[in-house]
Design an enzyme around this catalytic site. Structure first.
Site, PDB file in Angstrom:
ATOM      1  N   CYS A   1      -7.592  -1.379  61.303  1.00  0.00           N
ATOM      2  CA  CYS A   1      -8.128  -2.679  60.878  1.00  0.00           C
ATOM      3  C   CYS A   1      -9.268  -2.490  59.864  1.00  0.00           C
ATOM      4  O   CYS A   1     -10.147  -1.659  60.060  1.00  0.00           O
ATOM      5  CB  CYS A   1      -8.637  -3.444  62.105  1.00  0.00           C
ATOM      6  SG  CYS A   1      -9.250  -5.080  61.692  1.00  0.00           S
TER       7      CYS A   1
ATOM      8  N   ARG B   1     -12.293 -16.907  81.369  1.00  0.00           N
ATOM      9  CA  ARG B   1     -11.442 -15.726  81.598  1.00  0.00           C
ATOM     10  C   ARG B   1     -12.280 -14.462  81.778  1.00  0.00           C
ATOM     11  O   ARG B   1     -13.034 -14.079  80.872  1.00  0.00           O
ATOM     12  CB  ARG B   1     -10.459 -15.545  80.439  1.00  0.00           C
ATOM     13  CG  ARG B   1      -9.615 -16.796  80.209  1.00  0.00           C
ATOM     14  CD  ARG B   1      -8.493 -16.595  79.218  1.00  0.00           C
ATOM     15  NE  ARG B   1      -7.896 -17.876  78.883  1.00  0.00           N
ATOM     16  CZ  ARG B   1      -6.929 -18.487  79.577  1.00  0.00           C
ATOM     17  NH1 ARG B   1      -6.426 -17.908  80.639  1.00  0.00           N
ATOM     18  NH2 ARG B   1      -6.471 -19.655  79.210  1.00  0.00           N
TER      19      ARG B   1
ATOM     20  N   CYS C   1      -0.417 -13.069  75.732  1.00  0.00           N
ATOM     21  CA  CYS C   1      -1.351 -13.084  74.618  1.00  0.00           C
ATOM     22  C   CYS C   1      -1.073 -11.907  73.690  1.00  0.00           C
ATOM     23  O   CYS C   1      -1.092 -10.755  74.132  1.00  0.00           O
ATOM     24  CB  CYS C   1      -2.769 -13.025  75.183  1.00  0.00           C
ATOM     25  SG  CYS C   1      -4.016 -13.035  73.914  1.00  0.00           S
TER      26      CYS C   1
HETATM   27  C1  DTB Z   1     -10.425 -11.250  74.553  1.00  0.00           C
HETATM   28  O1  DTB Z   1     -11.503 -11.871  74.451  1.00  0.00           O
HETATM   29  N1  DTB Z   1     -10.246 -10.153  75.281  1.00  0.00           N
HETATM   30  C2  DTB Z   1      -8.906  -9.644  75.128  1.00  0.00           C
HETATM   31  C3  DTB Z   1      -8.221 -10.787  74.342  1.00  0.00           C
HETATM   32  N2  DTB Z   1      -9.309 -11.637  73.982  1.00  0.00           N
HETATM   33  C4  DTB Z   1      -7.386 -10.488  73.180  1.00  0.00           C
HETATM   34  C5  DTB Z   1      -8.894  -8.331  74.402  1.00  0.00           C
HETATM   35  C6  DTB Z   1      -9.775  -7.297  75.022  1.00  0.00           C
HETATM   36  C7  DTB Z   1      -9.561  -6.023  74.255  1.00  0.00           C
HETATM   37  C8  DTB Z   1     -10.298  -4.883  74.853  1.00  0.00           C
HETATM   38  C9  DTB Z   1     -10.165  -3.663  74.036  1.00  0.00           C
HETATM   39  C10 DTB Z   1      -8.779  -3.133  73.908  1.00  0.00           C
HETATM   40  O2  DTB Z   1      -8.063  -2.970  74.925  1.00  0.00           O
HETATM   41  O3  DTB Z   1      -8.370  -2.782  72.775  1.00  0.00           O
HETATM   42 FE1  SF4 Z   2     -10.259  -5.568  63.727  1.00  0.00          FE
HETATM   43 FE2  SF4 Z   2     -10.315  -7.391  65.650  1.00  0.00          FE
HETATM   44 FE3  SF4 Z   2     -11.021  -4.832  66.141  1.00  0.00          FE
HETATM   45 FE4  SF4 Z   2     -12.602  -6.329  64.680  1.00  0.00          FE
HETATM   46  S1  SF4 Z   2     -12.065  -6.683  66.823  1.00  0.00           S
HETATM   47  S2  SF4 Z   2     -11.971  -4.233  64.211  1.00  0.00           S
HETATM   48  S3  SF4 Z   2     -11.152  -7.606  63.588  1.00  0.00           S
HETATM   49  S4  SF4 Z   2      -9.020  -5.567  65.589  1.00  0.00           S
END
Ligand code: DTB
Ligand code: SF4
Ligand code: SAM
Length: 362
Positions: free
Chosen positions: A83, A296, A127
């Site tokens: 990203c 959540r 999701c």
């Molecule tokens: C959010 O607030 N938490 C979820 C969902 N939205 C997409 C994602 C958490 C990601 C944690 C790091 C990972 O597993 O990459």
């Molecule tokens: Fe990219 Fe989303 Fe990770 Fe930020 S949180 S580096 S925008 S994938």
């Protein structure tokens, strides 16, 4: 009291509508939704004796949601790593040295197979997340097929793809997307200490595009990024004073990943792990200030004790991500969650009708 909108809560099997009242400051009567919270009021909630805070949050939770029901959601990373953004917490940033391999967008069939498995394991919400700054127009046809396919299985759909234009938002709405996740992550003041490649204002702009296309808004953030209590107040304040509250508020505990800016910076410091009580306080304040929203309990459960999670549910959290993986990092896993639900007497929330009825407000 002026009832200016009626929202069928995704939390209540369509059985309860929550009267939203924007008539000004009021008591925490239970179902009153206010958008005029001040930072002082929110700070005062954080400062309450813990028992009083959790009692108030639990009371409001019970007035607006079915206690003991927790929605099970499943995450899938549909486009991993590489990203261009520099979010200090994220191992998917091209700048992170976490060893994560960048991948292309998954094909639609693979995504739908994963969704079907999630449904079989009891999830009512799927999701899909992409490590993009924003989707390219050429990605949209596949994204739309994913939304339509998952919806046809009878699951709630959520996507998180980075910033969206008005047109992209509209396309997702037409495909039937239920929720768009786009986190504000922290307070406006702390934001630029965590991310420099976009602004807090950019985030709000996408949230506005999503709201205008009548997709449910999912926006929350991360606790434990070295922010202060004042930042946590500012974070909740920013969400609770949006013109409409996000229907869904994910509260993540930072998963510190080696090779990310924050993972490395906080390692071996007292800030490396958020204080559990402070985390529960944040959940409780989110519940009190945004009574109708789904709160959540998101990333960070793998290293959270059962008792802390139990306090989060008591304080108003009513959704978790299941499975042994979030997007790229570990999660508690189905066995641990089954045990926890049995011990606490919690049951999975069933899939819900999810139309927002805004007629009265428009
Ligand atoms: C959010 O607030 N938490 C979820 C969902 N939205 C997409 C994602 C958490 C990601 C944690 C790091 C990972 O597993 O990459
Ligand atoms: Fe990219 Fe989303 Fe990770 Fe930020 S949180 S580096 S925008 S994938
Ligand atoms: N790229 C899109 C974006 O940033 O909006 C979507 C994917 S991004 C991984 C979704 C959210 O996951 C982020 O907004 C952040 O709140 C959360 N997240 C990412 N890494 C995390 C970590 N290490 N710990 C906790 N939450 C994290």
């Amino acid at each position: 009291m002026s009832l200016d909108e009626t929202v069928s809560s995704p939390a209540k099997a369509g059985a309860q509508t929550i009267a939203r009242d924007h008539s000004g400051p009021g008591s925490a009567a239970g179902n009153e939704v206010r958008n005029d919270w001040t930072r002082e009021e929110i700070a005062a909630l954080f400062d309450l004796p813990f028992d009083d805070l959790v009692f108030q949050a639990a009371t409001i939770h019970r007035a607006n949601h079915t206690p003991g029901q927790v929605q099970l959601s499943t995450l899938l990373s549909i486009k991993t790593g590489g990203c261009p953004e520099d979010c200090g917490y994220c191992n998917q940033s091209a700048g992170a040295k976490s060893g994560l391999k960048a991948e292309k967008l998954l094909d639609v069939r693979t995504v739908l197979q994963s969704a079907a498995q999630a449904k079989d394991r009891g999830s009512s919400r799927f999701c899909m997340g992409a490590a993009w700054r924003n989707p390219k127009d050429r990605d949209m046809p596949a994204i739309i097929e994913m939304v339509q396919g998952v919806r046809q299985m009878g699951m709630e759909t959520c996507m998180t793809l980075g910033m969206l234009t008005e047109k992209q938002s509209q396309m997702l709405a037409e495909a039937g997307l239920d929720y768009y996740n786009h986190n504000i992550d922290t307070s406006p003041e702390h934001y630029e200490k965590v991310i420099t490649t976009r602004t807090f204002g950019d985030r709000l702009e996408t949230l506005e595009n999503v709201r205008n296309s009548r997709i449910n808004v999912c926006s929350g953030g991360i606790i434990g990024m070295g922010e202060t209590r004042e930042d946590r107040v500012g974070f909740v304040h920013a969400l609770a004073t949006l013109p409409r509250h996000p229907e869904s508020v994910p509260v993540n505990a930072l998963v510190p990943v080696k090779g990310t800016v924050l993972g490395d910076m906080l390692a071996d410091t007292p800030l490396a792990k958020i204080d559990d009580i402070e985390f529960v306080r944040t959940i409780a304040v989110a519940r009190i200030t945004m009574p109708a929203s789904m709160v959540r309990l998101s990333a960070g459960r793998e290293s959270m004790s059962e008792s802390t999670q139990a306090l989060c549910f008591l304080a108003g959290a009513n959704s978790i991500f299941t499975g042994d993986k979030l997007l790229t990092t570990g999660n508690a896993g189905d066995d641990a969650d089954e045990t926890l639900f049995a011990k606490l007497g919690l049951v999975p929330m069933e899939a819900e009708p999810r139309e927002i009825q805004l007629e009265a407000a428009e």
